[in-house]
Design an enzyme around this catalytic site. Sequence first.
Site, PDB file in Angstrom:
ATOM      1  N   ARG A  60      -4.008 117.574  14.112  1.00  0.00           N
ATOM      2  CA  ARG A  60      -4.985 117.711  13.018  1.00  0.00           C
ATOM      3  C   ARG A  60      -6.351 118.202  13.482  1.00  0.00           C
ATOM      4  NH1 ARG A  60      -2.796 112.839  11.727  1.00  0.00           N
ATOM      5  NH2 ARG A  60      -1.118 113.049  10.222  1.00  0.00           N
ATOM      6  N   LYS A 167      12.118 108.351  18.356  1.00  0.00           N
ATOM      7  CA  LYS A 167      12.420 107.134  17.619  1.00  0.00           C
ATOM      8  C   LYS A 167      11.145 106.589  16.982  1.00  0.00           C
ATOM      9  CE  LYS A 167      12.647 102.955  19.726  1.00  0.00           C
ATOM     10  NZ  LYS A 167      11.362 102.333  20.076  1.00  0.00           N
ATOM     11  N   ASP A 196      16.491 109.349  22.858  1.00  0.00           N
ATOM     12  CA  ASP A 196      16.318 107.953  23.222  1.00  0.00           C
ATOM     13  C   ASP A 196      15.896 108.005  24.676  1.00  0.00           C
ATOM     14  OD1 ASP A 196      16.701 105.415  24.316  1.00  0.00           O
ATOM     15  OD2 ASP A 196      18.110 104.903  22.733  1.00  0.00           O
ATOM     16  N   HIS A 197      14.645 107.666  24.959  1.00  0.00           N
ATOM     17  CA  HIS A 197      14.158 107.949  26.307  1.00  0.00           C
ATOM     18  C   HIS A 197      14.886 107.135  27.370  1.00  0.00           C
ATOM     19  CE1 HIS A 197      11.623 104.336  25.896  1.00  0.00           C
ATOM     20  NE2 HIS A 197      11.488 104.376  27.195  1.00  0.00           N
ATOM     21  N   LYS A 201      16.552 107.984  31.911  1.00  0.00           N
ATOM     22  CA  LYS A 201      16.385 107.230  33.158  1.00  0.00           C
ATOM     23  C   LYS A 201      17.583 107.502  34.063  1.00  0.00           C
ATOM     24  CE  LYS A 201      13.909 103.473  30.822  1.00  0.00           C
ATOM     25  NZ  LYS A 201      12.523 103.718  31.181  1.00  0.00           N
ATOM     26  N   GLU A 235      10.244  92.677  29.406  1.00  0.00           N
ATOM     27  CA  GLU A 235       8.964  93.352  29.603  1.00  0.00           C
ATOM     28  C   GLU A 235       7.873  92.307  29.802  1.00  0.00           C
ATOM     29  OE1 GLU A 235       8.592  97.263  27.291  1.00  0.00           O
ATOM     30  OE2 GLU A 235       9.214  95.801  25.804  1.00  0.00           O
ATOM     31  N   HIS A 259      17.912 101.606  22.505  1.00  0.00           N
ATOM     32  CA  HIS A 259      18.026 101.466  23.962  1.00  0.00           C
ATOM     33  C   HIS A 259      19.170 100.530  24.379  1.00  0.00           C
ATOM     34  CE1 HIS A 259      14.322 103.466  23.570  1.00  0.00           C
ATOM     35  NE2 HIS A 259      13.510 102.439  23.556  1.00  0.00           N
ATOM     36  N   LYS A 359       9.102  90.696  24.897  1.00  0.00           N
ATOM     37  CA  LYS A 359       7.806  91.051  25.467  1.00  0.00           C
ATOM     38  C   LYS A 359       7.151  89.790  26.019  1.00  0.00           C
ATOM     39  CE  LYS A 359       7.044  95.244  22.853  1.00  0.00           C
ATOM     40  NZ  LYS A 359       7.278  96.270  23.884  1.00  0.00           N
TER      41      LYS A 359
HETATM   42  C1  BG6 Z   1       9.916 101.912  23.458  1.00  0.00           C
HETATM   43  C2  BG6 Z   1       9.517 100.708  22.642  1.00  0.00           C
HETATM   44  O1  BG6 Z   1      10.902 102.652  22.805  1.00  0.00           O
HETATM   45  O2  BG6 Z   1      10.406 101.469  24.721  1.00  0.00           O
HETATM   46  C3  BG6 Z   1       8.468  99.875  23.374  1.00  0.00           C
HETATM   47  O3  BG6 Z   1       8.992 101.142  21.391  1.00  0.00           O
HETATM   48  C4  BG6 Z   1       8.980  99.509  24.751  1.00  0.00           C
HETATM   49  O4  BG6 Z   1       8.141  98.707  22.638  1.00  0.00           O
HETATM   50  C5  BG6 Z   1       9.454 100.751  25.492  1.00  0.00           C
HETATM   51  O5  BG6 Z   1       7.927  98.888  25.461  1.00  0.00           O
HETATM   52  C6  BG6 Z   1      10.125 100.385  26.808  1.00  0.00           C
HETATM   53  O6  BG6 Z   1      10.370 101.553  27.521  1.00  0.00           O
HETATM   54  P1  BG6 Z   1      10.377 101.547  29.106  1.00  0.00           P
HETATM   55  O7  BG6 Z   1      10.758 102.937  29.477  1.00  0.00           O
HETATM   56  O8  BG6 Z   1       9.009 101.144  29.542  1.00  0.00           O
HETATM   57  O9  BG6 Z   1      11.405 100.522  29.484  1.00  0.00           O
END
Ligand code: BG6
Length: 511
Positions: A60, A167, A196-197, A201, A235, A259, A359
């Site tokens: 923006r 996502k 999906d990241h 990995k 986490e 995930h 968390k």
């Molecule tokens: C994200 C979540 O998709 O993945 C976060 O929205 C989370 O809440 C994160 O902390 C964790 O990813 P990674 O790669 O740090 O394990």
Amino acid sequence: MAQTEVVPAKPRVGRVADPCVMVIFGFSGDLTRRKLIPALYNLASQQLLSREFAIVGVARNPMSEDEVRSKVTEDFKQFASGTVDSDLWDWFIRRVHYINGDFDDAATYARLQDTLAKVDHDHGTHGNFFFYLATSPNYFGDIVERLSTVGLMKEDNSHWRRVIIEKPFGHDLDSAKALNQQLLRVADEHQIYRIDHYLGKETVQNILALRFANGIFEPIWNRRYIDHVQISVAETVGVEKRGGYYDHAGALRDMVPNHIMQLISLTAMEPPISFEANAVRDEQAKILHAIQPYSSEDVLSKTIRGQYGEGTVDGERMLAYRSEDGVPHDSRTETYVAMRVLIDNWRWAGVPFYLRTGKRLPGRNTHVVIQFRRAPFMLFRDTPVENMMPNQLVLHIQPEEGISLRFAAKTPGPAMQLGEVNMDFEYSDYFGQTPSTGYERLLHDCMIGDATLFQRADMVEAGWNIVNPVLDVWKALPPRNFPNYPSGTWGPKESEELMERDGRHWRNFEK
Ligand code: BG6
């Protein structure tokens, strides 16, 4: 335009990506500066990015291209991993272009069309464009529709068009289905890359290598030898600055249908007939469909939710979730979830899979524990049976990436007494560390048209289908005991009880 010859920092392993333009919607956001730009630079330094490549950022804020380039350079200094080759960076930054505009304004797309025509011509990108939607999820469907309206999603034999969607993909089953329908009205499934990241990995991808490139695991990877499986995504962080988003999502939506379902499907799937995208994804999808759906009673007895209160993590005092920015002081959103699921197929019938994520736990650690059955009888009278730990194979996903096997060994001395030992393997000892954000492989795959590590429409829906009954029951019965675990502990006590009822325990790793 003059071009500097670039000496690559790393030898190339893999095919150079197709010439293309990457259009990033949400260019001024965190994802772009922390992950996408460093990942693209790493690909360039490994000679995996085409020399005919360019980026068009869309956001923006009105900014000139020069301002954008200096900002991207400043950010990159902060987030680059490894050494930076200044010639390569000069080459890279000249490929960054920018337009500003609202995502719901037709004029933005008209400007994008003109800019893309020019950038394509200047950088020789063959008309191949991919659009990365790093925006708020409300815009996903609308942006793709608008791109299609101006003809930017149209492919022909000479060029391709793709879209990467971040996502969260929907916030429940119905909204995920509606989004799929909206996208599939204007684009073909093969053009849609749902990211999906976790699949970026290395160690997640390594689950496939471990299982299918080694002959010794497959014969014992089933209900005859495996007692149960634990998947933990722990986490130490809280909600950081994302309270506004997170309070509407919660741990279940945020981590489980995406995930955690990736980890479970890769751990449990049958061998695919090839590594072609649909062959792998068909097998993953079968696992998601085989997970027994929960009845309302199951939700009550097989799922646990929690919310963190104040506490201490790594010696630092932490606020309760309800005191975080953007979170209502009486929030009932869960920051922890544990579940017991069963997979209804011949390989896994009767083998529980325990899943948990939370968390503000004492350690950041993602791992899969495969616990094998005990030896059938005990010959070792001097070691009480209950002290004999069954074999465990642990796939460490992060922060350490590796595999360890726990087994029994004789402790030195005259008596036949047993202790347990761990055989550890760490990827970094063998392969060293390559600078990586986790996005390199995924971006490269999109640029070469390999969708293996991306989610198909049916997989996303299957993931939601598993959690939907939980969402419904939890909504109908709001929790009354939140917060129910102090920051810096392993979650609510009910989570341990979920395991203890079955005579089992979570395996915790603090590091
Ligand atoms: C994200 C979540 O998709 O993945 C976060 O929205 C989370 O809440 C994160 O902390 C964790 O990813 P990674 O790669 O740090 O394990």
